[in-house]
Design an enzyme around this catalytic site. Structure first.
Site, PDB file in Angstrom:
ATOM      1  N   HIS A  79       0.484   1.019  -7.379  1.00 45.03           N
ATOM      2  CA  HIS A  79      -0.574   0.752  -6.408  1.00 45.03           C
ATOM      3  C   HIS A  79      -0.700  -0.759  -6.234  1.00 45.03           C
ATOM      4  CE1 HIS A  79      -3.987   1.355  -3.911  1.00 45.03           C
ATOM      5  NE2 HIS A  79      -4.827   0.764  -4.737  1.00 45.03           N
ATOM      6  N   HIS A 124      -7.562  -3.745  -1.312  1.00 51.67           N
ATOM      7  CA  HIS A 124      -6.394  -2.863  -1.297  1.00 51.67           C
ATOM      8  C   HIS A 124      -6.606  -1.699  -0.348  1.00 51.67           C
ATOM      9  CE1 HIS A 124      -8.364  -0.302  -4.606  1.00 51.67           C
ATOM     10  NE2 HIS A 124      -9.059  -1.412  -4.602  1.00 51.67           N
ATOM     11  N   CYS A 177      -0.126   1.240   0.619  1.00 50.04           N
ATOM     12  CA  CYS A 177      -0.753   0.072   0.001  1.00 50.04           C
ATOM     13  C   CYS A 177       0.203  -1.107  -0.145  1.00 50.04           C
ATOM     14  CB  CYS A 177      -1.347   0.448  -1.359  1.00 50.04           C
ATOM     15  SG  CYS A 177      -0.147   1.112  -2.551  1.00 50.04           S
TER      16      CYS A 177
END
Length: 245
Positions: free
Chosen positions: A30, A42, A153
Protein backbone atom coordinates in the site's frame (compact mmCIF):
# COMPACT_ATOMS: atom_id res chain seq x y z
CA UNK A 1 19.15 4.02 -2.19
CA UNK A 2 18.61 0.67 -0.59
CA UNK A 3 20.00 -2.13 -2.73
CA UNK A 4 18.75 -4.85 -0.40
CA UNK A 5 15.81 -3.07 1.22
CA UNK A 6 14.03 0.28 1.01
CA UNK A 7 13.17 0.14 4.70
CA UNK A 8 13.37 3.52 6.43
CA UNK A 9 12.94 4.81 9.95
CA UNK A 10 10.22 7.37 10.65
CA UNK A 11 12.66 9.99 11.85
CA UNK A 12 14.40 9.87 8.46
CA UNK A 13 11.27 10.64 6.45
CA UNK A 14 11.05 13.93 4.56
CA UNK A 15 7.90 15.74 3.38
CA UNK A 16 7.01 14.59 -0.12
CA UNK A 17 8.43 11.09 0.31
CA UNK A 18 6.61 8.27 -1.46
CA UNK A 19 6.23 5.58 1.19
CA UNK A 20 4.73 2.10 1.21
CA UNK A 21 4.12 -0.89 3.44
CA UNK A 22 3.77 -4.56 2.50
CA UNK A 23 0.54 -6.42 3.27
CA UNK A 24 -0.43 -10.10 3.54
CA UNK A 25 3.08 -11.56 3.62
CA UNK A 26 4.36 -9.40 0.72
CA UNK A 27 1.39 -10.22 -1.51
CA UNK A 28 0.93 -6.52 -2.29
CA UNK A 29 1.94 -3.12 -0.95
CA UNK A 30 0.00 0.00 0.00
CA UNK A 31 1.40 3.37 -1.09
CA UNK A 32 1.04 7.01 -0.07
CA UNK A 33 2.71 10.40 0.18
CA UNK A 34 4.21 11.47 3.50
CA UNK A 35 3.18 15.08 4.15
CA UNK A 36 4.50 16.13 7.56
CA UNK A 37 4.13 15.58 11.29
CA UNK A 38 3.19 11.93 10.86
CA UNK A 39 0.46 12.56 8.26
CA UNK A 40 0.09 10.51 5.07
CA UNK A 41 -2.16 11.14 2.07
CA UNK A 42 -3.11 7.96 0.23
CA UNK A 43 -5.69 6.46 -2.11
CA UNK A 44 -7.96 3.65 -0.90
CA UNK A 45 -11.26 1.93 -1.53
CA UNK A 46 -12.38 2.75 1.98
CA UNK A 47 -13.60 0.76 4.96
CA UNK A 48 -10.20 -0.81 5.46
CA UNK A 49 -9.85 -2.13 1.91
CA UNK A 50 -6.78 -0.95 0.03
CA UNK A 51 -7.03 -3.28 -2.94
CA UNK A 52 -9.92 -4.48 -5.04
CA UNK A 53 -10.17 -7.24 -7.60
CA UNK A 54 -13.92 -7.49 -8.00
CA UNK A 55 -13.88 -11.05 -6.63
CA UNK A 56 -14.38 -12.81 -3.31
CA UNK A 57 -10.71 -12.15 -2.61
CA UNK A 58 -11.64 -8.59 -1.62
CA UNK A 59 -13.54 -9.83 1.45
CA UNK A 60 -10.58 -11.96 2.54
CA UNK A 61 -8.16 -9.07 2.13
CA UNK A 62 -10.41 -6.59 3.93
CA UNK A 63 -11.16 -8.90 6.84
CA UNK A 64 -7.49 -9.80 7.31
CA UNK A 65 -6.39 -6.21 7.91
CA UNK A 66 -6.46 -4.80 11.44
CA UNK A 67 -9.13 -2.13 11.87
CA UNK A 68 -10.35 0.24 14.57
CA UNK A 69 -13.78 -0.72 15.97
CA UNK A 70 -16.59 1.55 14.81
CA UNK A 71 -17.11 2.85 18.34
CA UNK A 72 -13.39 3.36 18.97
CA UNK A 73 -11.82 5.29 16.07
CA UNK A 74 -8.16 6.29 15.91
CA UNK A 75 -7.51 9.06 18.47
CA UNK A 76 -5.29 10.87 15.96
CA UNK A 77 -7.13 10.79 12.65
CA UNK A 78 -10.59 9.60 13.73
CA UNK A 79 -12.44 7.38 11.27
CA UNK A 80 -10.70 8.89 8.23
CA UNK A 81 -9.23 5.52 7.30
CA UNK A 82 -12.73 4.16 6.63
CA UNK A 83 -13.45 6.73 3.93
CA UNK A 84 -13.08 5.94 0.24
CA UNK A 85 -10.90 7.85 -2.20
CA UNK A 86 -7.92 10.04 -1.36
CA UNK A 87 -7.66 10.34 2.41
CA UNK A 88 -5.31 11.83 4.99
CA UNK A 89 -4.49 9.67 8.00
CA UNK A 90 -1.80 9.21 10.62
CA UNK A 91 1.16 7.06 9.72
CA UNK A 92 0.10 4.31 12.17
CA UNK A 93 -3.24 3.86 10.38
CA UNK A 94 -1.42 3.88 7.05
CA UNK A 95 1.04 1.19 8.14
CA UNK A 96 -1.50 -1.02 9.96
CA UNK A 97 1.33 -2.59 11.93
CA UNK A 98 3.57 -3.15 8.92
CA UNK A 99 7.10 -1.91 8.29
CA UNK A 100 7.82 1.41 6.61
CA UNK A 101 9.57 1.63 3.22
CA UNK A 102 10.49 4.50 0.90
CA UNK A 103 9.99 4.29 -2.87
CA UNK A 104 13.08 5.15 -4.94
CA UNK A 105 13.10 7.55 -7.93
CA UNK A 106 15.58 8.11 -10.75
CA UNK A 107 17.21 4.68 -10.40
CA UNK A 108 19.38 3.11 -13.09
CA UNK A 109 18.10 0.37 -15.38
CA UNK A 110 20.24 -2.27 -13.66
CA UNK A 111 19.05 -1.18 -10.22
CA UNK A 112 15.42 -1.25 -11.38
CA UNK A 113 15.67 -4.79 -12.73
CA UNK A 114 17.43 -5.99 -9.56
CA UNK A 115 14.72 -4.67 -7.24
CA UNK A 116 11.39 -6.23 -6.31
CA UNK A 117 8.14 -5.15 -7.93
CA UNK A 118 6.67 -1.79 -7.00
CA UNK A 119 9.67 -0.44 -5.06
CA UNK A 120 11.36 1.97 -7.50
CA UNK A 121 11.12 3.69 -10.88
CA UNK A 122 13.39 5.18 -13.51
CA UNK A 123 11.23 8.31 -13.51
CA UNK A 124 12.47 11.43 -11.73
CA UNK A 125 10.64 12.99 -8.80
CA UNK A 126 9.67 16.64 -8.91
CA UNK A 127 10.25 19.06 -6.04
CA UNK A 128 8.93 18.54 -2.52
CA UNK A 129 6.59 21.53 -2.92
CA UNK A 130 5.08 20.21 -6.16
CA UNK A 131 4.60 16.71 -4.74
CA UNK A 132 2.83 17.94 -1.60
CA UNK A 133 0.73 20.40 -3.62
CA UNK A 134 -0.54 17.57 -5.85
CA UNK A 135 -1.25 15.32 -2.88
CA UNK A 136 -3.38 17.99 -1.18
CA UNK A 137 -5.07 18.85 -4.48
CA UNK A 138 -6.11 15.23 -5.06
CA UNK A 139 -7.18 15.02 -1.42
CA UNK A 140 -9.68 17.81 -2.11
CA UNK A 141 -10.61 17.02 -5.73
CA UNK A 142 -10.23 13.23 -5.86
CA UNK A 143 -8.17 10.94 -8.07
CA UNK A 144 -10.94 9.26 -10.02
CA UNK A 145 -12.48 5.86 -9.42
CA UNK A 146 -10.26 3.28 -7.72
CA UNK A 147 -9.32 0.41 -10.03
CA UNK A 148 -6.85 -2.31 -9.05
CA UNK A 149 -5.33 -2.56 -12.55
CA UNK A 150 -5.63 1.00 -13.84
CA UNK A 151 -5.86 3.44 -10.95
CA UNK A 152 -4.63 2.27 -7.55
CA UNK A 153 -2.65 3.66 -4.60
CA UNK A 154 0.73 3.25 -6.32
CA UNK A 155 -0.58 5.06 -9.41
CA UNK A 156 -1.68 7.89 -7.11
CA UNK A 157 1.70 8.22 -5.40
CA UNK A 158 3.59 8.04 -8.71
CA UNK A 159 1.41 10.79 -10.14
CA UNK A 160 1.99 13.01 -7.11
CA UNK A 161 5.76 12.53 -7.42
CA UNK A 162 6.17 12.87 -11.20
CA UNK A 163 3.06 14.71 -12.39
CA UNK A 164 2.54 11.91 -14.94
CA UNK A 165 -0.44 9.62 -15.42
CA UNK A 166 -1.29 7.01 -18.04
CA UNK A 167 -4.05 7.65 -20.56
CA UNK A 168 -7.49 6.46 -19.38
CA UNK A 169 -7.65 3.97 -22.26
CA UNK A 170 -4.59 2.04 -21.09
CA UNK A 171 -5.22 -1.52 -19.94
CA UNK A 172 -2.81 -1.21 -17.03
CA UNK A 173 -1.80 1.85 -15.00
CA UNK A 174 1.72 2.76 -14.02
CA UNK A 175 1.73 0.68 -10.83
CA UNK A 176 4.93 -1.36 -10.70
CA UNK A 177 3.41 -4.21 -8.75
CA UNK A 178 0.47 -4.60 -11.18
CA UNK A 179 2.86 -4.54 -14.15
CA UNK A 180 4.90 -7.27 -12.45
CA UNK A 181 1.84 -9.42 -11.79
CA UNK A 182 0.78 -9.09 -15.41
CA UNK A 183 4.27 -9.86 -16.71
CA UNK A 184 4.76 -12.86 -14.41
CA UNK A 185 1.58 -14.76 -15.26
CA UNK A 186 2.21 -15.63 -18.94
CA UNK A 187 5.98 -16.10 -18.57
CA UNK A 188 5.55 -18.52 -15.67
CA UNK A 189 3.02 -20.52 -17.68
CA UNK A 190 5.34 -20.66 -20.68
CA UNK A 191 8.25 -21.81 -18.52
CA UNK A 192 6.42 -24.76 -17.03
CA UNK A 193 4.74 -25.65 -20.32
CA UNK A 194 8.12 -26.51 -21.83
CA UNK A 195 8.91 -29.08 -19.12
CA UNK A 196 6.36 -31.73 -20.17
CA UNK A 197 7.33 -31.13 -23.81
CA UNK A 198 10.88 -32.16 -22.96
CA UNK A 199 9.56 -35.29 -21.27
CA UNK A 200 7.41 -36.18 -24.24
CA UNK A 201 10.46 -35.85 -26.47
CA UNK A 202 12.18 -38.47 -24.28
CA UNK A 203 15.24 -36.29 -23.89
CA UNK A 204 18.21 -37.39 -21.83
CA UNK A 205 18.46 -35.98 -18.26
CA UNK A 206 21.13 -33.54 -19.43
CA UNK A 207 19.02 -32.26 -22.32
CA UNK A 208 15.98 -32.13 -20.08
CA UNK A 209 17.82 -30.04 -17.48
CA UNK A 210 19.25 -27.72 -20.13
CA UNK A 211 15.82 -27.26 -21.72
CA UNK A 212 14.21 -26.46 -18.38
CA UNK A 213 16.91 -24.01 -17.30
CA UNK A 214 16.94 -22.33 -20.70
CA UNK A 215 13.18 -21.91 -20.62
CA UNK A 216 13.26 -20.42 -17.12
CA UNK A 217 16.03 -18.00 -18.09
CA UNK A 218 14.15 -16.92 -21.22
CA UNK A 219 10.93 -16.47 -19.22
CA UNK A 220 12.69 -14.38 -16.60
CA UNK A 221 14.18 -12.24 -19.35
CA UNK A 222 10.71 -11.68 -20.81
CA UNK A 223 9.41 -10.80 -17.35
CA UNK A 224 12.17 -8.19 -16.88
CA UNK A 225 11.50 -6.64 -20.28
CA UNK A 226 7.78 -6.35 -19.57
CA UNK A 227 8.48 -4.78 -16.18
CA UNK A 228 10.86 -2.30 -17.78
CA UNK A 229 8.62 -1.16 -20.65
CA UNK A 230 5.72 -0.59 -18.24
CA UNK A 231 7.72 1.68 -15.93
CA UNK A 232 6.59 5.30 -15.68
CA UNK A 233 10.02 6.54 -16.70
CA UNK A 234 9.97 4.56 -19.96
CA UNK A 235 6.41 4.06 -21.23
CA UNK A 236 5.04 6.45 -23.84
CA UNK A 237 1.34 6.46 -22.91
CA UNK A 238 1.75 8.89 -20.00
CA UNK A 239 0.74 12.53 -20.00
CA UNK A 240 1.33 15.40 -17.63
CA UNK A 241 -1.52 16.13 -15.25
CA UNK A 242 -2.57 19.78 -15.25
CA UNK A 243 -4.19 20.83 -11.98
CA UNK A 244 -7.09 23.24 -12.20
CA UNK A 245 -6.99 26.45 -10.20
Amino acid sequence: MGVVSNKVERENLKPGDHIYSWRLAYAYSHHGIYVDKGNVIHFTQGDGQEIGTGTGLDHIIGSSLPQHPLDNPCPICGDESRRAGVISSCIDCFLLGGDLYRYEYGVTRAFFLAKARGTCTLALSESEEQVIHRAFYFHCMGFGVYHFMKNNCEDFALCCKTGLKVFPTAKVGQSGQVASFQAAAPTTFQAFLSVPLAVLARSSPLVYAATTIGSLVASYGTYCVKRYINDTGVRQDVKRVVLEG
